[in-house]
Design an enzyme around this catalytic site. Sequence first.
Site, PDB file in Angstrom:
ATOM      1  CD  GLU A  38      -5.716 -62.035 -13.502  1.00  0.00           C
ATOM      2  OE1 GLU A  38      -6.265 -60.919 -13.405  1.00  0.00           O
ATOM      3  OE2 GLU A  38      -4.545 -62.192 -13.920  1.00  0.00           O
ATOM      4  CE  LYS A 114      -1.999 -61.280 -16.603  1.00  0.00           C
ATOM      5  NZ  LYS A 114      -2.305 -60.868 -15.225  1.00  0.00           N
ATOM      6  CB  CYS A 160      -5.975 -59.821 -16.446  1.00  0.00           C
ATOM      7  SG  CYS A 160      -6.453 -58.335 -15.517  1.00  0.00           S
TER       8      CYS A 160
HETATM    9  O1  LIG Z   1      -4.030 -53.843 -17.288  1.00  0.00           O
HETATM   10  C1  LIG Z   1      -4.415 -53.476 -16.184  1.00  0.00           C
HETATM   11  O2  LIG Z   1      -4.615 -52.295 -15.935  1.00  0.00           O
HETATM   12  C2  LIG Z   1      -4.665 -54.455 -15.081  1.00  0.00           C
HETATM   13  C3  LIG Z   1      -4.127 -55.804 -15.399  1.00  0.00           C
HETATM   14  C4  LIG Z   1      -4.232 -56.764 -14.296  1.00  0.00           C
HETATM   15  O3  LIG Z   1      -4.746 -56.483 -13.235  1.00  0.00           O
HETATM   16  C5  LIG Z   1      -3.741 -58.108 -14.487  1.00  0.00           C
HETATM   17  O4  LIG Z   1      -3.170 -58.418 -15.534  1.00  0.00           O
HETATM   18  O5  LIG Z   1      -3.928 -58.922 -13.578  1.00  0.00           O
END
Ligand SMILES: O=C(O)CCC(=O)C(=O)O
Length: 297
Positions: A38, A114, A160
């Site tokens: 990401e 996302k 993510c």
């Molecule tokens: O869900 C998480 O703990 C981290 C998510 C995250 O870093 C993101 O979505 O960029």
Amino acid sequence: MGFCQTAVSKDKAVSLENAKAALVKAVGMGAELVVLGEMFSCPYATKFFREYGERFSEPLSAEACPSAKMLSDLAKEHGVWIVGGSIPELEGDKVYNTCLVFDSKGAVVGRHRKAHLFDIDVPATEGRPAIKFKESDVLSGGEQVTLVDLPWCRMGVGICYDIRFPEYALSMRGLGAKLLVYPGAFNMTTGPAHWSVLSRGRAVDTQAYVAVVSPARSEDKDDYQAYGHSLLVNPWAEVVVEAEHEPGVWVAEVDPAEADRIRMQVPTSFQKLGGLYVPYAARGAGDGAPEAKRPKL
Ligand SMILES: O=C(O)CCC(=O)C(=O)O
């Protein structure tokens, strides 16, 4: 399948060189599908997303979208499929956290924005640093389940925080995905606690391969500290590959027929009791809590 856990610099050209070198190395190791992390060419902080953002329009140009153009050129040159981590995407005055998928001719064949934005507020407790992040200050969320037909099987793509939502993974699985790919960048609070268990959990839920690919952790303690630990989990929920936090490249075999075998051996998809379940997946349902009880993030 190749996993590229690359270092991100404030200098985009350096991040792109890191990604390019890793991609070429993965191809040399035999990968036919290569995945990046990401925000592989943008420091992970909301203040940078607009500044590092790229506008995608075909044909891709190195001026408007240098990251996307580089990935397209590499896919074509090496004849490989690429899941291009994610990039801040500018459209109108909106910014999305977007993953582009390129086929082996360099064409964009998938675009995942996302969907679930990373808005959390976890205070420090013993052994656990605080983490507060509010992507929705800057980003808009996508609204689609993203699927791409690879030559080997159908792939679902999330980014993510999307991995925290079993409903999203089950949607991809219900639409035929046997491989779920999530470029991600967890942190040093939720990463050690949840990254692996979420990946294995989604593999159990969907009986699919789950690949999660992170940027490497920065050596500068003032930067966002990505957890790293890029992973491949098989449909039996075994960890096939796990990185540490340094930059590196890993290659592992994905066998879509293994998803078919596990789905026949433990046939949960035929055993669902639709009428039994509470329609919990409705937008913002929470635990049935009234609006006033929602956390203010
Ligand atoms: O869900 C998480 O703990 C981290 C998510 C995250 O870093 C993101 O979505 O960029």
